[in-house]
Design a protein around this motif. Structure first.
Motif, PDB file in Angstrom:
ATOM      1  N   THR A 157     -34.265 -15.155 -36.100  1.00 25.44           N
ATOM      2  CA  THR A 157     -32.959 -15.343 -35.510  1.00 25.44           C
ATOM      3  C   THR A 157     -32.425 -16.671 -36.052  1.00 25.44           C
ATOM      4  N   TYR A 158     -31.030 -16.808 -35.907  1.00 25.97           N
ATOM      5  CA  TYR A 158     -30.292 -18.003 -36.153  1.00 25.97           C
ATOM      6  C   TYR A 158     -29.379 -17.963 -35.257  1.00 25.97           C
ATOM      7  N   GLY A 159     -28.697 -19.088 -35.248  1.00 33.85           N
ATOM      8  CA  GLY A 159     -27.243 -19.262 -34.417  1.00 33.85           C
ATOM      9  C   GLY A 159     -26.189 -18.675 -35.200  1.00 33.85           C
ATOM     10  N   TYR A 160     -25.352 -17.676 -34.641  1.00 39.10           N
ATOM     11  CA  TYR A 160     -24.416 -17.180 -35.414  1.00 39.10           C
ATOM     12  C   TYR A 160     -23.206 -17.979 -35.373  1.00 39.10           C
ATOM     13  N   ALA A 161     -22.873 -18.780 -34.216  1.00 40.81           N
ATOM     14  CA  ALA A 161     -21.684 -19.731 -34.209  1.00 40.81           C
ATOM     15  C   ALA A 161     -21.915 -20.812 -35.375  1.00 40.81           C
ATOM     16  N   GLY A 162     -20.914 -20.862 -36.072  1.00 39.59           N
ATOM     17  CA  GLY A 162     -20.714 -22.017 -37.144  1.00 39.59           C
ATOM     18  C   GLY A 162     -21.583 -21.295 -38.500  1.00 39.59           C
ATOM     19  N   SER A 163     -22.047 -20.388 -38.602  1.00 44.64           N
ATOM     20  CA  SER A 163     -22.656 -19.826 -39.841  1.00 44.64           C
ATOM     21  C   SER A 163     -21.841 -19.354 -40.685  1.00 44.64           C
ATOM     22  N   PRO A 164     -22.122 -19.276 -41.855  1.00 40.77           N
ATOM     23  CA  PRO A 164     -21.116 -18.632 -43.034  1.00 40.77           C
ATOM     24  C   PRO A 164     -20.466 -17.408 -42.568  1.00 40.77           C
ATOM     25  N   GLY A 165     -19.164 -17.250 -42.599  1.00 41.22           N
ATOM     26  CA  GLY A 165     -18.227 -16.289 -42.281  1.00 41.22           C
ATOM     27  C   GLY A 165     -18.324 -16.126 -40.914  1.00 41.22           C
ATOM     28  N   SER A 166     -18.834 -16.629 -39.825  1.00 38.88           N
ATOM     29  CA  SER A 166     -18.538 -16.553 -38.457  1.00 38.88           C
ATOM     30  C   SER A 166     -17.230 -16.778 -37.937  1.00 38.88           C
ATOM     31  N   THR A 167     -16.944 -15.812 -37.025  1.00 37.82           N
ATOM     32  CA  THR A 167     -15.494 -16.058 -36.464  1.00 37.82           C
ATOM     33  C   THR A 167     -15.632 -16.965 -35.342  1.00 37.82           C
ATOM     34  N   VAL A 168     -16.686 -17.586 -35.009  1.00 35.54           N
ATOM     35  CA  VAL A 168     -16.770 -18.616 -33.664  1.00 35.54           C
ATOM     36  C   VAL A 168     -17.277 -19.942 -34.334  1.00 35.54           C
ATOM     37  N   PRO A 169     -16.605 -21.023 -34.244  1.00 37.25           N
ATOM     38  CA  PRO A 169     -16.913 -22.119 -34.944  1.00 37.25           C
ATOM     39  C   PRO A 169     -17.883 -22.873 -34.134  1.00 37.25           C
ATOM     40  N   ASP A 170     -17.918 -22.837 -32.915  1.00 35.13           N
ATOM     41  CA  ASP A 170     -18.884 -23.558 -32.150  1.00 35.13           C
ATOM     42  C   ASP A 170     -19.444 -23.047 -30.729  1.00 35.13           C
ATOM     43  N   ASP A 171     -20.005 -23.714 -29.911  1.00 35.62           N
ATOM     44  CA  ASP A 171     -20.707 -23.083 -28.735  1.00 35.62           C
ATOM     45  C   ASP A 171     -19.948 -22.472 -27.485  1.00 35.62           C
ATOM     46  N   ARG A 172     -18.531 -22.391 -27.972  1.00 35.76           N
ATOM     47  CA  ARG A 172     -17.516 -22.025 -26.633  1.00 35.76           C
ATOM     48  C   ARG A 172     -17.959 -20.678 -26.274  1.00 35.76           C
ATOM     49  N   ASP A 173     -17.475 -20.528 -24.704  1.00 40.20           N
ATOM     50  CA  ASP A 173     -17.540 -19.219 -24.243  1.00 40.20           C
ATOM     51  C   ASP A 173     -16.126 -18.131 -24.932  1.00 40.20           C
ATOM     52  N   THR A 174     -16.504 -17.194 -25.563  1.00 39.30           N
ATOM     53  CA  THR A 174     -15.539 -16.344 -26.118  1.00 39.30           C
ATOM     54  C   THR A 174     -15.617 -15.197 -26.047  1.00 39.30           C
ATOM     55  N   VAL A 175     -14.559 -14.208 -26.465  1.00 35.95           N
ATOM     56  CA  VAL A 175     -14.876 -12.854 -26.644  1.00 35.95           C
ATOM     57  C   VAL A 175     -14.620 -12.444 -28.199  1.00 35.95           C
ATOM     58  N   LEU A 176     -15.652 -11.669 -28.812  1.00 35.96           N
ATOM     59  CA  LEU A 176     -15.580 -11.659 -30.353  1.00 35.96           C
ATOM     60  C   LEU A 176     -15.585 -10.194 -30.425  1.00 35.96           C
ATOM     61  N   GLU A 177     -15.377  -9.640 -31.678  1.00 33.05           N
ATOM     62  CA  GLU A 177     -15.388  -8.190 -32.123  1.00 33.05           C
ATOM     63  C   GLU A 177     -16.466  -8.055 -32.768  1.00 33.05           C
ATOM     64  N   VAL A 178     -17.282  -7.064 -32.546  1.00 28.90           N
ATOM     65  CA  VAL A 178     -18.404  -6.381 -33.170  1.00 28.90           C
ATOM     66  C   VAL A 178     -17.902  -4.844 -33.636  1.00 28.90           C
ATOM     67  N   SER A 179     -18.821  -4.828 -34.789  1.00 27.86           N
ATOM     68  CA  SER A 179     -18.996  -3.252 -35.008  1.00 27.86           C
ATOM     69  C   SER A 179     -20.021  -2.359 -34.462  1.00 27.86           C
ATOM     70  N   TRP A 180     -19.816  -1.717 -33.495  1.00 24.21           N
ATOM     71  CA  TRP A 180     -20.855  -1.055 -32.819  1.00 24.21           C
ATOM     72  C   TRP A 180     -21.106   0.556 -33.309  1.00 24.21           C
ATOM     73  N   ARG A 181     -21.938   0.550 -33.843  1.00 25.45           N
ATOM     74  CA  ARG A 181     -22.313   2.206 -34.643  1.00 25.45           C
ATOM     75  C   ARG A 181     -20.944   2.399 -35.469  1.00 25.45           C
ATOM     76  N   GLY A 182     -20.194   1.396 -35.955  1.00 24.45           N
ATOM     77  CA  GLY A 182     -18.994   1.875 -36.887  1.00 24.45           C
ATOM     78  C   GLY A 182     -17.806   1.521 -35.947  1.00 24.45           C
ATOM     79  N   GLU A 183     -17.867   1.572 -34.681  1.00 23.89           N
ATOM     80  CA  GLU A 183     -16.642   1.290 -33.718  1.00 23.89           C
ATOM     81  C   GLU A 183     -16.313  -0.092 -33.397  1.00 23.89           C
ATOM     82  N   SER A 184     -15.123  -0.440 -33.427  1.00 21.95           N
ATOM     83  CA  SER A 184     -14.622  -1.695 -33.053  1.00 21.95           C
ATOM     84  C   SER A 184     -14.902  -1.870 -31.429  1.00 21.95           C
ATOM     85  N   ARG A 185     -15.490  -3.000 -31.277  1.00 25.96           N
ATOM     86  CA  ARG A 185     -15.757  -3.300 -29.891  1.00 25.96           C
ATOM     87  C   ARG A 185     -15.629  -4.716 -29.470  1.00 25.96           C
ATOM     88  N   HIS A 186     -15.340  -5.187 -28.280  1.00 27.20           N
ATOM     89  CA  HIS A 186     -15.270  -6.517 -27.959  1.00 27.20           C
ATOM     90  C   HIS A 186     -16.518  -6.848 -26.991  1.00 27.20           C
TER      91      HIS A 186
END
Length: 267
Positions: free
Chosen positions: A157-186
């Motif tokens: 594992t590694y921390g996603y926030a602040g990693s290369p290409g991450s849409t989340v710059p820091d440890d804030r609580d947020t809602v992000l978009e993922v691709s779940w089995r090819g479908e856009s979900r938040h």
């Protein structure tokens, strides 16, 4: 502690009510166990048992949120809290009755917590290898990895926030978009892990972050399975309200149920 390399595994950083440090599982209480028919299925129609860690240093709403999901799942579970202060230590006898063990979110210092848990690592691996299912959400996902962690994943594992290409710059609580089995979900997110899988790993990636990194993974481990999620599929309305956040998809639990079912399903 990890250095400044953004690709290096790092613990989640502090402090929200879902970031309070998790308490340690009692090392002496964990014994190597096997899983028989009772633990591996519900052929008799009896309700399955899930153990949810709810130690004194976990956040107030992490374990209850998971417990509510498990009780209301399409294939419901009986839920039992385990850990210091619950009146139910995690023992060989307790594990032998269960199909699923859940390590919720709520941690702040991976290295410090691991000092308390590392004596249990081989015992936990033995139980999962014999047929148990481990579900790790956010901090529990970090703990499924290695260096440090239980070493239940075909990778780390590694921390996603602040990693290369991450849409989340820091440890804030947020809602992000993922691709779940090819479908856009938040999904609700707070400094959760991404998963770097070994080449050729036997694993199912249910969801990826915007940069393509694995966000939700299920992998076999011996006769058992390990399901991990960086985001929080269990987050209910109160989590969003407390942080002034809105999920564009609405607050839905279908992703959580799919993760639970995939983690506990057997071929």
């Amino acid at each position: 502690m990890p250095g400044t390399d953004p690709k290096a595994p790092r613990p989640p950083s502090a402090l929200s009510r879902r970031r309070v440090l998790l308490g340690a599982l009692p090392v002496a209480a964990l014994l190597a166990v096997g899983c028989g028919r009772q633990a591996l299925g519900d052929e008799s129609g009896t309700r399955r048992l899930a153990l949810v860690y709810n130690g004194p240093q976990g956040c107030a709403d992490c374990a209850p949120a998971v417990a509510a999901l498990l009780r209301k799942a399409p294939r419901p579970f009986e839920v039992k809290y385990v850990g210091p202060g619950t009146g139910s230590p995690l023992t060989a006898e307790t594990l032998a009755e269960a199909q699923l063990y859940v390590q919720p979110g709520g941690g702040a210092d991976l290295d410090r917590t691991w000092r308390d848990l590392r004596g249990s690592a081989q015992l936990m691996r033995d139980w999962v290898r014999a047929g148990g299912s481990y579900l790790g959400l956010c901090f529990g996902g970090y703990l499924a990895g290695r260096d440090p962690g239980f070493g239940l994943l075909p990778g780390d594992t590694y921390g996603y926030a602040g990693s290369p290409g991450s849409t989340v710059p820091d440890d804030r609580d947020t809602v992000l978009e993922v691709s779940w089995r090819g479908e856009s979900r938040h999904m609700y997110f707070q400094d959760g892990p991404a998963f770097r899988l070994d080449a050729g790993a036997d694993a199912t990636v249910l969801a990826t972050y915007g940069n393509g990194a694995a966000a939700v993974v299920v992998a076999p481990y011996g006769k058992g399975r390990v399901g991990v999620s960086g985001p929080h599929p269990e987050a209910d309305e109160s989590w969003y309200e407390d942080e002034g956040l809105t999920n564009p998809d609405g607050v839905r639990f279908d992703l959580a149920y799919e993760l639970i079912d995939t983690t506990t399903r057997r071929p």
